[in-house]
Scaffold this active site. Structure first.
Site, PDB file in Angstrom:
ATOM      1  N   GLU A  22      -3.867 -15.887  -1.425  1.00  0.00           N
ATOM      2  CA  GLU A  22      -2.825 -14.915  -1.676  1.00  0.00           C
ATOM      3  C   GLU A  22      -1.553 -15.564  -0.729  1.00  0.00           C
ATOM      4  OE1 GLU A  22      -1.284 -11.774  -0.154  1.00  0.00           O
ATOM      5  OE2 GLU A  22      -3.201 -10.997   0.816  1.00  0.00           O
ATOM      6  N   ALA A 138      -0.683  -1.199  -6.144  1.00  0.00           N
ATOM      7  CA  ALA A 138      -0.940  -1.942  -7.312  1.00  0.00           C
ATOM      8  C   ALA A 138      -2.156  -2.935  -7.667  1.00  0.00           C
ATOM      9  CB  ALA A 138       0.093  -2.581  -7.992  1.00  0.00           C
ATOM     10  N   LYS A 156      -6.738  -2.211   4.157  1.00  0.00           N
ATOM     11  CA  LYS A 156      -6.031  -2.197   5.406  1.00  0.00           C
ATOM     12  C   LYS A 156      -6.360  -0.703   6.207  1.00  0.00           C
ATOM     13  CE  LYS A 156      -2.467  -4.387   3.693  1.00  0.00           C
ATOM     14  NZ  LYS A 156      -2.908  -5.486   2.827  1.00  0.00           N
TER      15      LYS A 156
HETATM   16  N1  PSU Z   1      -4.048  -8.609   3.648  1.00  0.00           N
HETATM   17  C1  PSU Z   1      -3.588  -8.854   5.269  1.00  0.00           C
HETATM   18  N2  PSU Z   1      -1.928  -8.883   5.287  1.00  0.00           N
HETATM   19  C2  PSU Z   1      -1.241  -8.588   4.148  1.00  0.00           C
HETATM   20  C3  PSU Z   1      -1.898  -8.603   2.862  1.00  0.00           C
HETATM   21  C4  PSU Z   1      -3.214  -8.312   2.823  1.00  0.00           C
HETATM   22  O1  PSU Z   1      -4.345  -9.186   6.210  1.00  0.00           O
HETATM   23  O2  PSU Z   1      -0.187  -8.545   4.413  1.00  0.00           O
HETATM   24  C5  PSU Z   1      -0.938  -8.202   1.605  1.00  0.00           C
HETATM   25  C6  PSU Z   1      -1.678  -8.433   0.519  1.00  0.00           C
HETATM   26  O3  PSU Z   1      -0.676  -9.216  -0.154  1.00  0.00           O
HETATM   27  C7  PSU Z   1      -1.800  -7.140  -0.202  1.00  0.00           C
HETATM   28  C8  PSU Z   1      -0.405  -6.339   0.084  1.00  0.00           C
HETATM   29  O4  PSU Z   1      -1.696  -7.049  -1.756  1.00  0.00           O
HETATM   30  O5  PSU Z   1      -0.527  -6.714   1.613  1.00  0.00           O
HETATM   31  C9  PSU Z   1      -0.508  -5.022   0.074  1.00  0.00           C
HETATM   32  O6  PSU Z   1       0.951  -4.390  -0.304  1.00  0.00           O
HETATM   33  P1  PSU Z   1       1.182  -2.878  -0.870  1.00  0.00           P
HETATM   34  O7  PSU Z   1       0.577  -2.000   0.079  1.00  0.00           O
HETATM   35  O8  PSU Z   1       2.743  -2.921  -0.782  1.00  0.00           O
HETATM   36  O9  PSU Z   1       0.565  -2.940  -2.141  1.00  0.00           O
END
Ligand code: PSU
Ligand code: MN
EC number: 4.2.1.70
Length: 306
Positions: A22, A138, A156
């Site tokens: 990603e 999402a 996370k």
């Molecule tokens: N993993 C990491 N750092 C990140 C992400 C994942 O180590 O920044 C990103 C991914 O793209 C994941 C996003 O989908 O964070 C989640 O964002 P949100 O909580 O706004 O859905």
């Protein structure tokens, strides 16, 4: 309407292993200019393990499955790169926008492209304080409807991990620990939450994927939860202290929506003196290597991605 890199086209034609990567982690999750070096390093790690990397992003309205050197440079360097979840894709395509894809958008595009293995750092999930304010990534619902294997260091740790695990159960997403009976904690090796299933080799992971296909059930993902090695994790006491400060700062500054996760990650990098960045990178590196091994095991089964 997907644009494939040359390497990915050849890999798809020959049935070689491919790992989707990603791009939001590069554009919004890691500080510049280190993020560019990391993007290159992750692609190299996939190749070293015998697979082809397919970093996914949308450039000028075109969803790209695999980026060239210039594309990676844009994702890492262009301040105007948007953060695209899967719901943003139609608008980005229609308006010719450029953006990095989150887990949800990447998994969606990867599956469309016929890829089966995907690596990231940590999934999005249910944010803390969800009883007052509804914020659930999402990522979760998309993975409930997408047949892909996501190698990650859990979700996370800025999130409500038990609530996220509950949601994954409700949504019917398969969760498997890699060499661990404890669900990983992203920056930390463990989250304190148990995981019901454990595999210990890439081939065992590929067996789960094959069984998923044989059973022909709902098109959900497999989350292969791979902990950061203990000697590379963030100091747990430092993690807890700085995370509490970060959450308070986000609240104080009224950060909402897509900005929440990048804000919290950025705050941690700054206030741990970069230690959270090193733990995050260690986790991602491990995930990318494991994903490549799983992709190799998967193609060795003759499954050829689909
Ligand atoms: N993993 C990491 N750092 C990140 C992400 C994942 O180590 O920044 C990103 C991914 O793209 C994941 C996003 O989908 O964070 C989640 O964002 P949100 O909580 O706004 O859905
Ligand atoms: Mn959110």
């Amino acid at each position: 309407m997907l644009k494939f890199s040359d390497d990915v086209i050849i890999a798809l034609e020959t049935g070689a292993p491919i790992v989707a990567l990603e791009s939001t982690i590069i554009s919004h999750g890691l500080p510049r200019p280190r993020n560019h070096a990391v993007a290159l390093e992750l692609e190299a790690a996939v190749r070293e393990a015998g697979a082809v990397p397919a970093t996914i992003a949308v450039l000028d309205g075109v969803p790209c499955i695999g980026l060239d050197r210039k594309g990676l440079e844009r994702i890492a360097g262009d301040e105007g790169m948007r953060k695209l979840g899967h719901r943003d894709l139609p608008v980005a395509v229609a308006t010719g926008a450029s953006g990095a894809t989150t887990v949800s958008a990447t998994a969606y595009l990867a599956a469309r492209a016929g890829l089966r293995v995907f690596a990231t750092g940590g999934l999005g999930g249910v944010h803390r304080g969800w009883t007052d304010e509804q914020d659930e990534s999402a990522d979760l619902r998309l993975l409930a409807g997408t047949r892909i294997t996501v190698v990650c260091a859990g979700v996370k740790s800025i999130l409500d991990v038990p609530a996220t695990l509950q949601r994954l159960e409700t949504l019917g997403v398969t969760v498997v620990g890699y060499g661990t009976t404890e669900f990983p904690g992203f920056y930390l090796s463990g989250s304190g939450q148990p995981v019901d299933w454990t595999v210990r080799t890439p081939d065992e992971a590929a067996c789960v994927m094959a069984a998923q296909d044989d059973l022909d059930g709902p098109p959900s993902a497999v989350i292969l939860a791979n902990p950061v090695p203990e000697h590379e994790q963030l100091d747990p006491a430092l993690h807890d202290r700085v995370l509490a400060e970060a959450l308070a700062a986000a609240e104080r500054e009224g950060v909402t929506g897509q900005a929440v996760t990048p804000f919290l990650l950025g705050h941690l990098v700054e206030h741990t003196g970069g230690a959270s960045l090193e733990a995050n990178l260690a986790a991602v590196r491990g995930n990318v290597r494991l994903a490549a091994q799983v992709a190799v095991a998967w193609t060795e089964r003759g499954a050829h991605h689909i």
